[in-house]
Write an enzyme that holds these catalytic residues in place. Sequence first.
Site, PDB file in Angstrom:
ATOM      1  N   GLY A 165       8.733  -1.615   8.375  1.00 55.32           N
ATOM      2  CA  GLY A 165       8.628  -0.883   9.500  1.00 55.32           C
ATOM      3  C   GLY A 165       9.774  -0.046  10.361  1.00 55.32           C
ATOM      4  O   GLY A 165       9.873   0.431  10.765  1.00 55.32           O
ATOM      5  N   GLU A 166      11.079  -0.662  10.092  1.00 55.21           N
ATOM      6  CA  GLU A 166      12.253  -0.158  10.619  1.00 55.21           C
ATOM      7  C   GLU A 166      13.350   0.317   9.804  1.00 55.21           C
ATOM      8  O   GLU A 166      14.015   1.363  10.450  1.00 55.21           O
ATOM      9  CB  GLU A 166      12.805  -1.558  11.317  1.00 55.21           C
ATOM     10  CG  GLU A 166      11.855  -1.952  12.501  1.00 55.21           C
ATOM     11  CD  GLU A 166      12.130  -3.084  13.167  1.00 55.21           C
ATOM     12  OE1 GLU A 166      12.667  -3.275  14.266  1.00 55.21           O
ATOM     13  OE2 GLU A 166      12.030  -4.260  12.229  1.00 55.21           O
ATOM     14  N   GLN A 226       4.617   4.854   7.055  1.00 57.86           N
ATOM     15  CA  GLN A 226       5.632   4.009   8.018  1.00 57.86           C
ATOM     16  C   GLN A 226       7.022   4.424   7.859  1.00 57.86           C
ATOM     17  O   GLN A 226       7.788   4.449   8.883  1.00 57.86           O
ATOM     18  CB  GLN A 226       5.322   2.454   7.689  1.00 57.86           C
ATOM     19  CG  GLN A 226       4.769   2.038   8.934  1.00 57.86           C
ATOM     20  CD  GLN A 226       5.031   0.458   9.084  1.00 57.86           C
ATOM     21  OE1 GLN A 226       4.352  -0.359   8.109  1.00 57.86           O
ATOM     22  NE2 GLN A 226       5.385  -0.189  10.084  1.00 57.86           N
ATOM     23  N   ASN A 267       0.779  -1.360  -0.125  1.00 57.54           N
ATOM     24  CA  ASN A 267      -0.109  -0.022   0.000  1.00 57.54           C
ATOM     25  C   ASN A 267       0.930   1.118  -0.124  1.00 57.54           C
ATOM     26  O   ASN A 267       1.616   1.418   0.895  1.00 57.54           O
ATOM     27  CB  ASN A 267      -1.033  -0.037   1.201  1.00 57.54           C
ATOM     28  CG  ASN A 267      -2.031   1.117   1.128  1.00 57.54           C
ATOM     29  OD1 ASN A 267      -1.594   2.417   0.908  1.00 57.54           O
ATOM     30  ND2 ASN A 267      -3.207   1.014   1.757  1.00 57.54           N
ATOM     31  N   GLY A 287       9.983  -5.463   3.976  1.00 54.72           N
ATOM     32  CA  GLY A 287       9.484  -5.073   5.223  1.00 54.72           C
ATOM     33  C   GLY A 287       9.519  -3.625   5.322  1.00 54.72           C
ATOM     34  O   GLY A 287      10.796  -3.382   4.948  1.00 54.72           O
ATOM     35  N   THR A 309       0.306   3.849   2.992  1.00 49.83           N
ATOM     36  CA  THR A 309       0.659   3.355   4.500  1.00 49.83           C
ATOM     37  C   THR A 309       2.327   3.194   4.445  1.00 49.83           C
ATOM     38  O   THR A 309       2.625   3.368   5.559  1.00 49.83           O
ATOM     39  CB  THR A 309      -0.207   2.243   4.821  1.00 49.83           C
ATOM     40  OG1 THR A 309       0.190   0.970   3.912  1.00 49.83           O
ATOM     41  CG2 THR A 309      -1.745   2.475   5.055  1.00 49.83           C
TER      42      THR A 309
END
Lengths: 330, 161, 773
Positions: free
Chosen positions: C739-740, C674, C667, C737, C670
């Site tokens: 997130g980080e 993030q 997405n 990923g 989003t």
Amino acid sequence: MRSFAYVKAADVEEAVRAVAADPGAKFLGGGTNLVDLMREGIERPDTVVDVTGLPFDTVDELPDGGLRIGALVRNSALAADRRVRTRYPMLSQALLSGASAQLRNMATVGGNLLQRTRCPYFYDAASACNKREPGSGCDALDGFNRSCAILGVSESCIATHPSDMCVALAALDAVVEVRGVDGVRRVPLTDFHRLPGDTPEIETTLAAGELVTAVELPPLPVAANSRYRKVRDRASYAFALVSVAAALEVRDGMVTQARLALGGVAPKPWRAREAERVLQGGPADEAAFRRAAEAELAGATGRQGNAFKAGLARATIVATLRELSTGEAR
Amino acid sequence: MTEIRMKVNGDVEALDVEPRVSLLDALRERLGLMGPKKGCDQGACGACTVLADGMRINSCLALAVQYDGSEITTIEGVTHPLQEAFVRHDGFQCGYCTSGQICSAIGMLAEHEAGMPSAVADASPLTEAEVRERMSGNLCRCGAYNGIVDAIMDVAGKDGR
Amino acid sequence: MGVTHDTRAGQGEVRAMSVSQAEATERATGTEKYVGRAVDRVDGPAKTTGRARFAAEHPYPGLAHAALVHATVARARITAIDTEAARAVPGVIDVLTHENTPPMKPPPKVSFLDLSTLVSGTTVNYLATDEVHWNGQPVAVVVAETPEAARHAASLVRPSYAELPATVDFSAEEPRAVPQKGNLIAEAEADKGDAQAALAAAAHSVDLTFSTPPHNHNAIEPHATTAVWEGDRLTVHEGTQSIAWTRRHLAKRFGVPEQDVRVLSPYVGGGFGGKGSVWAGTLLAVLAARVTNRPVRLALTREGVYHTVGGRTPSTQRVALGADEQGRLTALIHTSVSRVARTGGMPEGITAGSRHLYASPNIHLRQSITRLDLLANTFMRAPGEAIGTFALESAMDELAWETGIDPIELRMRNEPERAPIGGQRFSNRLLREAYAVGAERFGWRERDPRAGAMRDGRWLVGMGVATAYHPQMRFSAHVKVRMSADGQVVVRCGLQEMGMGTATAQAQIAADELGVPLESVRVEIGDSDLPQGPGAGGSNQTASAAAGVIEASAKLKRALLALARRAPGSPLRGRRLEELEARDGGLYHGGRGQTYAEILAAAGRDHVEAESKGNMLGLLVRTMNDRRKWVKAAIGAQFCEVRVDPDTMEVRVSRWLGVFDVGRVINARTAASQLRGGIVMGIGMALSEQTLVDGRSGRIVNPSLAEYHLPVQADIPRIDVHCLDEPDPTTPLGLIGVGEVSITGAAAAVANAVRHATGKRVLDLPITLDKLL
Ligand SMILES: Cc1cc2nc3c(=O)[nH]c(=O)nc-3n(C[C@H](O)[C@H](O)[C@H](O)COP(=O)(O)OP(=O)(O)OC[C@H]3O[C@@H](n4cnc5c(N)ncnc54)[C@H](O)[C@@H]3O)c2cc1C
Ligand code: FES
Ligand code: FES
């Protein structure tokens, strides 16, 4: 927070009498400092007298051309006042640099004057703090004291007065009107707060039960060219590391009038009279500004964590005066 | 216990509260309005922002008894284009600060409209820099700050400001 | 080895190719309808109307409120605990101490065979011991009818202590650190060649010592638990990043079967690692509910979060780099010291990024730890890499100054073909592209290479870059997908939503896999009664769950096709799934096919369900094998511009661009959010964030959002993020990923920009103005 009685004061007399008669009673303004400290168990009143219903919530013209600011005027309303913005811009700027919009909508002028220090050891009931618990010692002396004061401190306390508004008021020769059981008193803002000495728990010259009813600003044409400059660890919503309230009048390159006060560096809003003396009648240039700043900070006593404040204060004073003398913003 | 009456989201509510109960806890625990959030209970995050008589305040540092007779609006009472704009511009992630952000933004737009200055400028156009300063009382740890500004600018623009 | 400016055009072509390849894949399969798009979050309306309910927001009849009493000494035995005044407070139901409380079972020993054992925040068995292990440890719990009474009574509990010597000062202990042990998945040291000798012989070198302070997650939702016992059945509302492991942990600690524990966590008000473990508040709420036989809510105060939930370790790090005349590394040394507690904590992989970022014939990496009498540390967004990349990428920048080579060019000259230590291949690594695209978009060419040479009015302007790096992680997920006769799809998996847009992303994937409109997919998450999902940590969740959703959807289609093939007259008779296209709510071969609703109606079924069980052990074995072949990681280029006030040295970040290779993006909106969020946290880490631990008492001195300075709205400029969006060929859907990775390199990018603006290299975070004056 322990339980307490809540009284909404309907008139001044009653409010003053209630608090004067009861050592456990406190006035309540917007609550943004008192409620916080009560929740932390640092303030423990058994009666709270809410004064926000009293009729001191207007800003009025004084016959001499000054302004009279009711003690219950909210910080946001005072900052927005047209007369303040044009005649004493540094006051509006100081208010707007403090806290957040939400808190400024709640905070009152009286409460702002009497807000207590943000020294972390004052806030932590498990630490030693002579201000919170006289005689317990001061953990800030050899602890985290980056936010602490470098002027006017004592061996018993190095906490700062955190208000921005008061720094501007100190520079503006404001006078605080207080009402006690014995009547009305007028105290120059610069005599309103005390230095810690051996009794850091006594922070003002108010007597028990005295209520702040107004702050008066004298007419001060120089203040139209004034500026509040606040330096802090983030861009907004943080207390000052150092702040400078300055007003300057320059004619033919010479300083004809100067008003200067410092925040974040002392246990009270710090009127920089020494610097003003050096500036007065001298050239309005960088070297003179620097001399003035250095004169004011000659007595600074920094510790490991906050020694940088002297240099920062010097730089901020010079920058603010430069800006006022050249009219050029940063 | 003190009896107080408040108009909350349009309904008159009478409740008995101890004086030490904050407006935030009165709304959440007594009236079951969980929209306003508790992020710090120290006045330091803005998650608890509600409108009291149209003004944004931090309800965690407000004693409920002080707001006897006031009109309170929480996110539950809000129907505003900002809500949709927050979704469209992703002005949140976890959503915990969002009620406070939206209530704060509504109060902010009203303040701006009423001529309230900010630390950024005395002037009137609502620039992004202005919005950032005026919204700095609302922390967002997810870091949705850009989306929040976009949502506000979008709605402010539509209002012809 | 290319030269940035010369190859830029060429790399632009690579980028263009990658896009058109993606489009080609899209056309070929005809299924990529939602994946990649900026779809609105499915929980947007709930979150913008105040309807989303968090852990402290569930009413129960008879709900009681708990508050914690925290120790005020670092190490001690409790000799007495006076609860009389607390008990006398009206509304107090009970005061739980170690003297009167039935003990919980002790925390389980850590074992890699049961990963849920990793979830104990600390090894202390609260209220079962008279020992105090850190300043702030909970030593009593007050339960009362109102939160006000509980909190006030808690302030009246008076423990007496016999104090014991305590070691709490990290900087004093740091020289006595001992080597950290590695484990299966995280090595703590590496040596290749002779780095010391190479450093001594290098034409250019830098040798710097950095320090980073402790940090706290500071999710805006403080940890809260609502615990309800009905007999031996327990229901817990909890904001957790780890529903399944929390459930198992609670079952073990309270001696009840796992299936009798239900953990509900549909919304988590921010986690960042801070809600990944089970901390005191959760346990004590459940314990208090058990003892008082009441539903109990324990909402931690902000201060309580600081005292009971660990944060990021502080560190000291040495990075020494040696290079030849052309700036090619000949030596890379990165050593670190971090801390854990005597009662738990996770040693961070601070040098992990240095294993993979630069080619060098000589490498020496070593991590050491100290054990202190403080609250256990825990993972916080990109543990290890977040602070490790600060040191490495600052040093790399300093080497650029030392050699006079452009910092991007220097990195490109040291870009490895294969993993510098293990020799594995990179499954994806578009770092050259990231820098090329970034330099173009950010206007890197405008940068005057001299320090302090760029100005905007009086402000000093500086531009800096740094590389971001975060390894990929995967866990297994048990996913069920159900198709109903009305064409509605339900995806069920106990995933966590703390702002990543979990449900939204999985709905997009399921809609594409099944060829149904997004609106007809509902994703159920946040409940331990659902099939077990992975925890949300290590940026794994989206990819881990996606694998399950894809497999379960495939099985579902197969089952539906089987039904159709049995139905007389079905146009799908005789067809194999491979020949069919899932679209328009059904299965089609060219123009002929059937909707799922038709298939189900014909078969007289109201639904069909399929599942993907997930096999953690199998996955672990596969991962270990994979690790020998591949290095899988997200990577990126961070570009930062700062303005520094020349008088006061206040630093403001004025522009930001992050270009990332995070594999496929599910997405766009989003994911970008993030990535921005990580950058915001990185800016905080760079400029203002630090948890102050008093070296005399071990007490956290700024446990407050007023004194721990998170970035506020005014600190954050427009953050431009750009994803290269190239699927990783070795992962499900090509996901890595998001997130980080974006917090990594961020602090270094700021530090490097400050160095450019001011000429000053700040080695210890945060870069507050006093360090520049
Ligand atoms: C997170 C946070 C950030 C902040 N940041 C800043 C900042 O950057 N700069 C800044 O200047 N301030 C800052 N503040 C402090 C804020 O300005 C003060 O809390 C506020 O001005 C106090 O006003 P009040 O009316 O709410 O006072 P209250 O909390 O109601 O009262 C404060 C004290 O004043 C006494 N009092 C109140 N009214 C009267 C009266 N009329 N006469 C006598 N006594 C009275 C009360 O008894 C009490 O002791 C911050 C506060 C918070 C919580
Ligand atoms: S909860 Fe009120 S400001 Fe944080
Ligand atoms: S959306 Fe999570 S804190 Fe703002």
